[in-house]
Design an enzyme around this catalytic site. Structure first.
Site: not given
Length: 451
Positions: A17, A20, A25, A40, A137
């Site tokens: 879903i 990065g 994840v 994750k 971030d």
């Protein structure tokens, strides 16, 4: 990772879903507790010490945090079923709903929705900043919009991905660099300087601006995007409401010293939420007379028949000391009575509406001042002036609701004439605003409980 894999003998992996550079994840199912979760999974790179350090730091940060605007950590561990391929992972709550990046791709959000979302995020940032954490971030892809699958349509947001977050007690070298996403970096991050809490505020400002306009403030290639904010401020459309223009301008100041703290942003957006709810109520008010609408507002705040709680007594006492007057009152104007919810300097708790100057003051748009009642035609024949009380001075600020109704006043009285300056007026208006804000918070709390 293939769907169906049983991670550590407990978490059944389903579909990805989110992805990065350092992790992916997955939606997963906790076989032990029989619930859906988000897993994750970190990229397996045992030789990258910095990558390993960041994994450990993210675990420590999330493990110590507990806030409604932050994704909750359930578990962390490593799957060693294959010694040659260690699988390190975090298990977090599964947030049902899109991230803000996908939502803004559909077009701008309403100002009311962005106020709610921004309030959640600013509140979450204030929480982590208080605990010595800088996220570094803040971007739409790291903001999850919660769908509770019920009738509650209030937009709620959670901040996720603390992979590049730092503790504020780290050395400047560890806090520097350009960690984060180029389009949402603060100017100091873009310049390679250390990022502090106010860097998160800047990034949140860019997120809010993008949500309101549907356009990224600094698009383009990473280097161009990062450098652009060092050369020019983002464009804030004049068509936005003045509150938004003022708030975003301060959040997006190039100098961190000119930005508000996350807590101030949270408070400002909460007030906008309150004002927005009031405007919505106003839009649904029937075409009854102003007085009928005003009395409905009085009833809505439930302040006529409540017992004395002392909440406003201290504010009235403060006003008496500030202005050196014997009497200060918080009044609510009923159909035929004026009730004193706080009454410093007098034991009277109610008077008739006709002789009360508060009944006249609520008809005004601004502070109503009578500097010398004995010569002022508006009060010359008033029983409070001509009678035993001997009133000579009155200044009252209407307690105005966000939807434009005057509930009563915050007023001060004296038996001697006196001058009242513009600065005095502002001070009295500030005190009245404190009273009204308290009433609004009580109303919001009651409405939240009944939802």
């Amino acid at each position: 990772m293939e769907p169906g894999f049983l991670l550590s003998g407990r978490y059944r992996i389903e579909d990805p879903i989110g992805r990065g550079s350092q992790s992916t994840v997955y939606r997963a199912f906790d076989e032990l507790l029989q619930r859906e979760v988000a897993v994750k999974l970190f990229r397996n790179d045992g030789d990258d010490l910095e990558h390993t350090r960041r994994q450990g730091q993210e675990v420590r940060i999330l493990a110590g945090m507990g806030h409604h605007a932050l994704v909750t950590l359930f578990d962390a561990g490593s799957d060693l079923s294959d010694p040659s391929a260690r699988l390190s992972y975090l298990v977090m709550e599964l947030v049902r709903g899109p991230d803000l990046r996908h939502r803004t791709a559909q077009g701008p959000l309403s100002a009311a929705h962005m106020a709610l979302i921004g309030h959640d995020l600013a509140d979450g940032l204030a929480y982590i900043h208080h605990h010595g954490i800088v996220h570094r971030d803040v971007k739409p892809a790291n903001i999850l919009l919660v769908d509770y699958s019920n009738e509650d349509r209030r937009p709620r947001a959670k901040l996720t991905d603390f992979g590049v977050a730092i503790m504020m007690d780290k050395s400047p070298a560890e806090g520097g660099g350009t960690s984060g996403t180029p389009a949402y970096l603060s100017p100091e991050q873009a310049a390679g300087e250390a990022a502090g809490p106010l860097s998160d505020v800047y990034s949140l400002g860019l997120v809010l601006l993008e949500g309101l306009t549907g356009k990224m403030a600094y698009p383009g290639a990473p280097v161009q995007s990062a450098v652009a904010r060092l050369l020019q401020d983002p464009h804030i459309p004049e068509g936005l409401a003045p509150m938004w223009v003022s708030l975003l301008s301060s959040m997006l100041a190039r100098d961190p010293a000119g930005r508000p703290a996350a807590r101030e942003v949270s408070l400002a957006l909460h007030q906008e939420v309150v004002n927005g709810a009031a405007r919505h109520r106003l839009a649904n008010v029937s075409s009854a007379s102003d007085e009928e609408g005003r009395m409905r507002a009085v009833e809505r705040y439930r302040i006529l028949d409540t017992p004395a709680d002392g909440a406003f007594d201290r504010i009235a006492g403060l006003a008496a000391r500030l202005f050196s007057v014997p009497v200060a009152i918080v009044s609510v104007v009923d159909h035929d009575r004026i009730w004193f919810k706080a009454h410093h300097g007098t034991d009277v708790t109610e008077i008739g509406r006709d002789p009360g100057l508060c009944a006249s003051a609520i008809l005004q748009d601004d502070t109503w001042v009578i500097e010398s009642a004995a010569t002022d035609p508006r009060a010359l024949a008033n029983p409070l002036v001509a009678g035993e009380f001997g009133l000579q001075f009155y200044a009252g600020v209407p307690l105005r609701t966000p939807d434009g109704y005057n509930l009563g006043t915050f007023c001060i009285l004296d038996r001697e004439p006196r001058q009242f300056t513009a600065e005095d007026t502002r001070t009295l208006e500030d005190l009245a605003a404190i009273v009204m804000n308290d009433l609004e918070l009580r109303l919001q709390s009651r409405e939240a409980i009944t939802r």
